[in-house]
Design an enzyme around this catalytic site. Structure first.
Site, PDB file in Angstrom:
ATOM      1  N   LYS A 197      35.391  40.873  41.164  1.00  0.00           N
ATOM      2  CA  LYS A 197      34.750  40.846  42.595  1.00  0.00           C
ATOM      3  C   LYS A 197      34.401  42.261  42.992  1.00  0.00           C
ATOM      4  O   LYS A 197      33.493  42.411  43.775  1.00  0.00           O
ATOM      5  CB  LYS A 197      35.755  40.175  43.454  1.00  0.00           C
ATOM      6  CG  LYS A 197      36.020  38.770  43.145  1.00  0.00           C
ATOM      7  CD  LYS A 197      37.386  38.282  44.035  1.00  0.00           C
ATOM      8  CE  LYS A 197      38.656  38.963  43.682  1.00  0.00           C
ATOM      9  NZ  LYS A 197      39.148  38.355  42.410  1.00  0.00           N
ATOM     10  N   GLN A 228      41.605  37.758  45.418  1.00  0.00           N
ATOM     11  CA  GLN A 228      42.394  36.564  44.489  1.00  0.00           C
ATOM     12  C   GLN A 228      41.044  35.482  44.187  1.00  0.00           C
ATOM     13  O   GLN A 228      40.052  35.989  44.016  1.00  0.00           O
ATOM     14  CB  GLN A 228      43.323  35.898  45.260  1.00  0.00           C
ATOM     15  CG  GLN A 228      44.654  36.640  45.523  1.00  0.00           C
ATOM     16  CD  GLN A 228      44.597  37.554  46.466  1.00  0.00           C
ATOM     17  OE1 GLN A 228      44.248  37.447  47.801  1.00  0.00           O
ATOM     18  NE2 GLN A 228      45.121  38.748  46.384  1.00  0.00           N
ATOM     19  N   THR A 257      49.785  45.151  38.692  1.00  0.00           N
ATOM     20  CA  THR A 257      51.053  45.195  38.230  1.00  0.00           C
ATOM     21  C   THR A 257      51.191  45.650  36.719  1.00  0.00           C
ATOM     22  O   THR A 257      52.258  45.890  36.201  1.00  0.00           O
ATOM     23  CB  THR A 257      51.629  43.933  38.367  1.00  0.00           C
ATOM     24  OG1 THR A 257      50.784  43.065  37.574  1.00  0.00           O
ATOM     25  CG2 THR A 257      51.784  43.205  39.673  1.00  0.00           C
ATOM     26  N   ASP A 312      40.822  38.385  39.481  1.00  0.00           N
ATOM     27  CA  ASP A 312      40.405  39.291  38.555  1.00  0.00           C
ATOM     28  C   ASP A 312      39.075  39.034  37.741  1.00  0.00           C
ATOM     29  O   ASP A 312      38.856  39.421  36.972  1.00  0.00           O
ATOM     30  CB  ASP A 312      41.429  39.515  37.508  1.00  0.00           C
ATOM     31  CG  ASP A 312      42.745  39.926  38.221  1.00  0.00           C
ATOM     32  OD1 ASP A 312      42.767  40.691  39.033  1.00  0.00           O
ATOM     33  OD2 ASP A 312      43.805  39.624  37.552  1.00  0.00           O
ATOM     34  N   GLY A 364      43.694  43.924  43.204  1.00  0.00           N
ATOM     35  CA  GLY A 364      43.331  45.027  42.352  1.00  0.00           C
ATOM     36  C   GLY A 364      42.047  44.835  42.083  1.00  0.00           C
ATOM     37  O   GLY A 364      41.580  44.071  41.273  1.00  0.00           O
ATOM     38  N   HIS A 365      41.079  45.727  42.758  1.00  0.00           N
ATOM     39  CA  HIS A 365      39.624  45.446  42.601  1.00  0.00           C
ATOM     40  C   HIS A 365      38.956  46.844  41.771  1.00  0.00           C
ATOM     41  O   HIS A 365      39.357  47.868  42.278  1.00  0.00           O
ATOM     42  CB  HIS A 365      38.848  45.399  43.898  1.00  0.00           C
ATOM     43  CG  HIS A 365      39.177  44.119  44.344  1.00  0.00           C
ATOM     44  ND1 HIS A 365      38.925  43.604  45.596  1.00  0.00           N
ATOM     45  CD2 HIS A 365      40.013  43.115  44.055  1.00  0.00           C
ATOM     46  CE1 HIS A 365      39.225  42.416  46.018  1.00  0.00           C
ATOM     47  NE2 HIS A 365      40.153  41.978  44.952  1.00  0.00           N
TER      48      HIS A 365
HETATM   49  P1  GDP Z   1      38.775  41.676  40.752  1.00  0.00           P
HETATM   50  O1  GDP Z   1      40.009  41.784  40.928  1.00  0.00           O
HETATM   51  O2  GDP Z   1      38.207  40.520  40.626  1.00  0.00           O
HETATM   52  O3  GDP Z   1      37.884  42.926  41.464  1.00  0.00           O
HETATM   53  O4  GDP Z   1      38.586  42.205  39.140  1.00  0.00           O
HETATM   54  P2  GDP Z   1      39.510  43.453  38.564  1.00  0.00           P
HETATM   55  O5  GDP Z   1      38.956  44.580  38.719  1.00  0.00           O
HETATM   56  O6  GDP Z   1      40.969  43.252  38.674  1.00  0.00           O
HETATM   57  O7  GDP Z   1      39.401  42.978  37.001  1.00  0.00           O
HETATM   58  C1  GDP Z   1      37.993  43.008  36.316  1.00  0.00           C
HETATM   59  C2  GDP Z   1      38.031  44.071  35.211  1.00  0.00           C
HETATM   60  O8  GDP Z   1      36.871  43.794  34.401  1.00  0.00           O
HETATM   61  C3  GDP Z   1      37.929  45.604  35.554  1.00  0.00           C
HETATM   62  O9  GDP Z   1      38.762  46.247  34.803  1.00  0.00           O
HETATM   63  C4  GDP Z   1      36.548  45.437  35.652  1.00  0.00           C
HETATM   64  O10 GDP Z   1      36.163  47.208  35.632  1.00  0.00           O
HETATM   65  C5  GDP Z   1      35.824  44.860  34.420  1.00  0.00           C
HETATM   66  N1  GDP Z   1      34.671  44.377  34.433  1.00  0.00           N
HETATM   67  C6  GDP Z   1      34.005  43.841  35.661  1.00  0.00           C
HETATM   68  N2  GDP Z   1      32.848  43.249  34.861  1.00  0.00           N
HETATM   69  C7  GDP Z   1      32.795  43.357  33.774  1.00  0.00           C
HETATM   70  C8  GDP Z   1      31.800  43.248  32.600  1.00  0.00           C
HETATM   71  O11 GDP Z   1      30.877  42.503  33.022  1.00  0.00           O
HETATM   72  N3  GDP Z   1      32.195  43.420  31.255  1.00  0.00           N
HETATM   73  C9  GDP Z   1      33.345  44.105  31.052  1.00  0.00           C
HETATM   74  N4  GDP Z   1      33.451  44.392  29.792  1.00  0.00           N
HETATM   75  N5  GDP Z   1      34.270  44.537  31.985  1.00  0.00           N
HETATM   76  C10 GDP Z   1      34.016  44.156  33.330  1.00  0.00           C
HETATM   77  P1  IMO Z   2      42.394  39.905  42.835  1.00  0.00           P
HETATM   78  O1  IMO Z   2      42.198  40.227  44.173  1.00  0.00           O
HETATM   79  C1  IMO Z   2      45.167  37.827  40.124  1.00  0.00           C
HETATM   80  C2  IMO Z   2      48.702  35.985  41.659  1.00  0.00           C
HETATM   81  C3  IMO Z   2      49.895  36.526  41.242  1.00  0.00           C
HETATM   82  C4  IMO Z   2      50.786  35.345  41.173  1.00  0.00           C
HETATM   83  C5  IMO Z   2      50.341  34.572  42.347  1.00  0.00           C
HETATM   84  C6  IMO Z   2      51.068  34.800  43.885  1.00  0.00           C
HETATM   85  O2  IMO Z   2      42.651  41.321  41.977  1.00  0.00           O
HETATM   86  O3  IMO Z   2      41.919  38.936  42.003  1.00  0.00           O
HETATM   87  P2  IMO Z   2      51.287  36.840  45.560  1.00  0.00           P
HETATM   88  O4  IMO Z   2      51.866  38.165  45.182  1.00  0.00           O
HETATM   89  O5  IMO Z   2      50.006  36.861  45.929  1.00  0.00           O
HETATM   90  O6  IMO Z   2      52.481  35.971  46.217  1.00  0.00           O
HETATM   91  O7  IMO Z   2      51.228  36.178  43.959  1.00  0.00           O
HETATM   92  O8  IMO Z   2      48.969  35.034  42.612  1.00  0.00           O
HETATM   93  N1  IMO Z   2      47.850  37.049  42.111  1.00  0.00           N
HETATM   94  C7  IMO Z   2      46.640  37.297  41.702  1.00  0.00           C
HETATM   95  N2  IMO Z   2      45.926  37.030  40.288  1.00  0.00           N
HETATM   96  N3  IMO Z   2      44.440  38.639  40.693  1.00  0.00           N
HETATM   97  C8  IMO Z   2      44.803  38.670  42.126  1.00  0.00           C
HETATM   98  O9  IMO Z   2      43.967  39.537  42.856  1.00  0.00           O
HETATM   99  C9  IMO Z   2      45.938  38.421  42.481  1.00  0.00           C
HETATM  100  N4  IMO Z   2      46.708  38.378  43.675  1.00  0.00           N
HETATM  101  C10 IMO Z   2      47.625  37.406  43.520  1.00  0.00           C
HETATM  102  O10 IMO Z   2      50.022  36.952  39.945  1.00  0.00           O
HETATM  103  O11 IMO Z   2      50.449  34.466  40.133  1.00  0.00           O
HETATM  104 MG    MG Z   3      41.908  42.240  40.257  1.00  0.00          MG
END
Ligand code: GDP
Ligand code: IMO
Ligand code: MG
Length: 483
Positions: free
Chosen positions: A16, A223, A300, A13, A40-41
């Site tokens: 990416k 991840q 989730t 998270d 979840g991206h």
């Molecule tokens: P990923 O799984 O690595 O793609 O990250 P996620 O999308 O799960 O979580 C990152 C969250 O941070 C998302 O809601 C993005 O919209 C938000 N985000 C990304 N870059 C920035 C930033 O520079 N500032 C803020 N405030 N939010 C950001």
């Molecule tokens: P993105 O790509 C954050 C975590 C789960 C759990 C562990 C194992 O959005 O960064 P799994 O379902 O993979 O067997 O769960 O890994 N986990 C993540 N945490 N971002 C993710 O993906 C994750 N994908 C799995 O919360 O701790």
């Molecule tokens: Mg994510």
């Protein structure tokens, strides 16, 4: 030829999705190489939010080849729903291709994931319960079912029977679940096969063709490094390898195809699920940071645990991935603290202090972050578009981070939107920021617009050299680790 890998440098998270979307502007193809719909991206563009779980974050660039590689595990229901959702919103998904060798998440994988967590009780990992672990387990046990198997009823049925046989005992509580009925399951998956048939292909060859033609291919990780099954905080990890090396295996390319490796890191740290977290913050401060950063899981909806920036872990991630650039996201979220803590060592049991990420689980569970304090800032960063727009304390924070880790910061996120970004000198400079920010980019270099390419190449070389000497300096300034 350039291959550029984007990986998470923390526990997932990190942002990416946003970074991949930005770099995709200058790539010819984007390939997901591991994980599944546990990911979840999020991408925020022009006020619209996109949440992708399986489809590469390059999909919003029309006509660009997007590949779900052989290393990904696919729940075809989630994939078809995601495709429908994108289509409904007018996204062109014609350029998506799916590896015939990618493994399928089957209904029994979801059941086994639930049952496994229930059995562990208090010791549970906190998985996303999407069937990821059991699917990769079947892959390793050579009982997996692949995308190509969806296209042949006889083979599909045979493989389901073979995969179910050794699971009979564990699946007993689900014996009456209609989803486990052999005929119903086969029929349901044949329908997915029919729907996806046009997209299923030899994606490895497609990627080779692009690279051999001198095109730019972006490899999108899911991840994060510390969730890596080999190098992360085992057993509190995912069941694949989110590190950069995995791009080769999960897409079918060699290490020499990779030219740049971008590590995405938040300016602080979050983690979802259980497991050690040496810089975790408790109490009202954690609530404040969570609310400011909107730290709730994309997949989730769970609250993310939050912590101070862990530079020990980040330096470990930089080395494991041989990062060439850091993308630091969410710097804007830190705009409310007078002082900011950054973790530069850990204290373990018996007051032992150490500066390397511990390989031993017991040590990791006892590790507590030891901090240096840096000045904070209160200015709103969301409108900053160049390094010089940032308050000096924010610049110092980034510099401290970069020097400690030994990797140049190429990009800084100051808000969720794709225009809320600063391209630093190492990432191509202000010119890159302007082009990307206004969505008028015409450059051909990934992460580096054409106009700034030579400048970036020179600064990249200088940055790598500087980073190498800084890393060496920081190593020698570091007393021998105690463990
Ligand atoms: P990923 O799984 O690595 O793609 O990250 P996620 O999308 O799960 O979580 C990152 C969250 O941070 C998302 O809601 C993005 O919209 C938000 N985000 C990304 N870059 C920035 C930033 O520079 N500032 C803020 N405030 N939010 C950001
Ligand atoms: P993105 O790509 C954050 C975590 C789960 C759990 C562990 C194992 O959005 O960064 P799994 O379902 O993979 O067997 O769960 O890994 N986990 C993540 N945490 N971002 C993710 O993906 C994750 N994908 C799995 O919360 O701790
Ligand atoms: Mg994510």
């Amino acid at each position: 030829m350039p291959g550029i890998v984007v990986v998470g440098a923390q526990w997932g998270d990190e942002g990416k999705g946003k970074v991949t979307d930005l770099l995709a502007e200058r790539a010819d193809a984007v390939v997901r190489f591991q994980g599944g719909n546990n990911a979840g991206h999020t991408i925020v563009r022009g006020g619209e939010t996109w949440k992708l779980h399986l489809i590469p974050s390059g999909i919003l660039h029309p006509g660009k080849l997007c590949v779900i590689g052989n290393g990904v595990v696919i729940d075809p229901k989630v994939l078809t729903d995601e495709l429908d959702g994108l289509r409904e919103r007018g996204v062109d998904i014609d350029a998506l291709r799916i590896s015939a060798n990618a493994h399928l998440i089957m209904p029994y994988h979801l059941m086994l994931d639930h049952a496994g967590e229930a059995r562990l009780g208090k010791l549970q990992i906190g998985t996303t319960r999407r069937g990821i672990g059991p699917c990769y387990a079947d892959k390793a046990a050579r009982l997996g079912i692949r995308m190509q198997d969806l296209l042949d009823e006889k083979i599909l049925k045979q493989k389901i029977v073979a995969a179910l046989e050794p699971k009979r005992l564990s699946l007993r509580p689900y014996a009456k679940d209609p989803a486990l009925d052999l005929q119903a399951m086969t029929e349901e998956y044949l329908v997915y096969g029919h729907r996806l048939q046009r997209l299923i292909t030899d994606t490895t060859r497609l990627v080779h063709e692009r690279l051999d033609a001198g095109q730019k291919v972006l490899f999108e990780g899911a991840q994060g490094t510390l969730l890596d099954i080999d190098h992360g905080t085992y057993p509190f990890v995912t069941s694949s390898n989110p590190v950069a090396a995995s791009a080769c295996i999960g897409a079918g390319v060699g290490p020499k195809d990779i030219d740049e490796i971008w590590g995405v890191a938040k300016a602080y740290v979050t983690r979802v699920g259980a497991g050690p977290f040496p810089t975790e913050i408790d109490g009202p401060l954690s609530d404040e940071l969570r609310e400011r950063g909107g730290e709730y899981g994309t997949t989730t909806g769970r609250s993310r645990r939050v912590g101070w920036l862990d530079l020990v872990a980040l330096r470990y991630a930089a080395r494991l991935n041989t990062l060439t650039a850091l993308a630091v996201t969410k710097l804007d979220v830190l705009s409310s603290f007078d002082r900011l803590k950054v973790c530069t060592s850990y204290r373990g049991a018996e007051e032992v202090e150490f500066e390397h990420f511990p390989y031993h689980q017991t040590m990791l569970h006892h590790a507590v972050g030891q901090y240096e304090e840096l000045p904070g800032w209160r200015e709103d960063l969301s409108e900053c578009r160049t390094e010089s727009d940032l308050p000096s304390a924010a610049r110092e924070y980034l510099q401290f981070m970069s020097q400690f880790v030994g990797v140049p910061v190429a990009l800084v996120g100051v808000g969720p939107g794709r225009d809320a970004v600063i391209w630093t000198e190492a990432g191509g400079g202000d010119q890159a920021g302007t082009e990307v920010g206004t969505e008028r980019g015409t450059g051909t270099e990934c992460g580096t617009p054409r106009a700034a390419a030579s400048k970036a190449a020179a600064s990249k070389a200088a940055a790598s050299k500087a980073a190498a000497s800084k890393a060496a300096a920081s190593q020698s300034a570091t007393p021998a680790a105690a463990g």
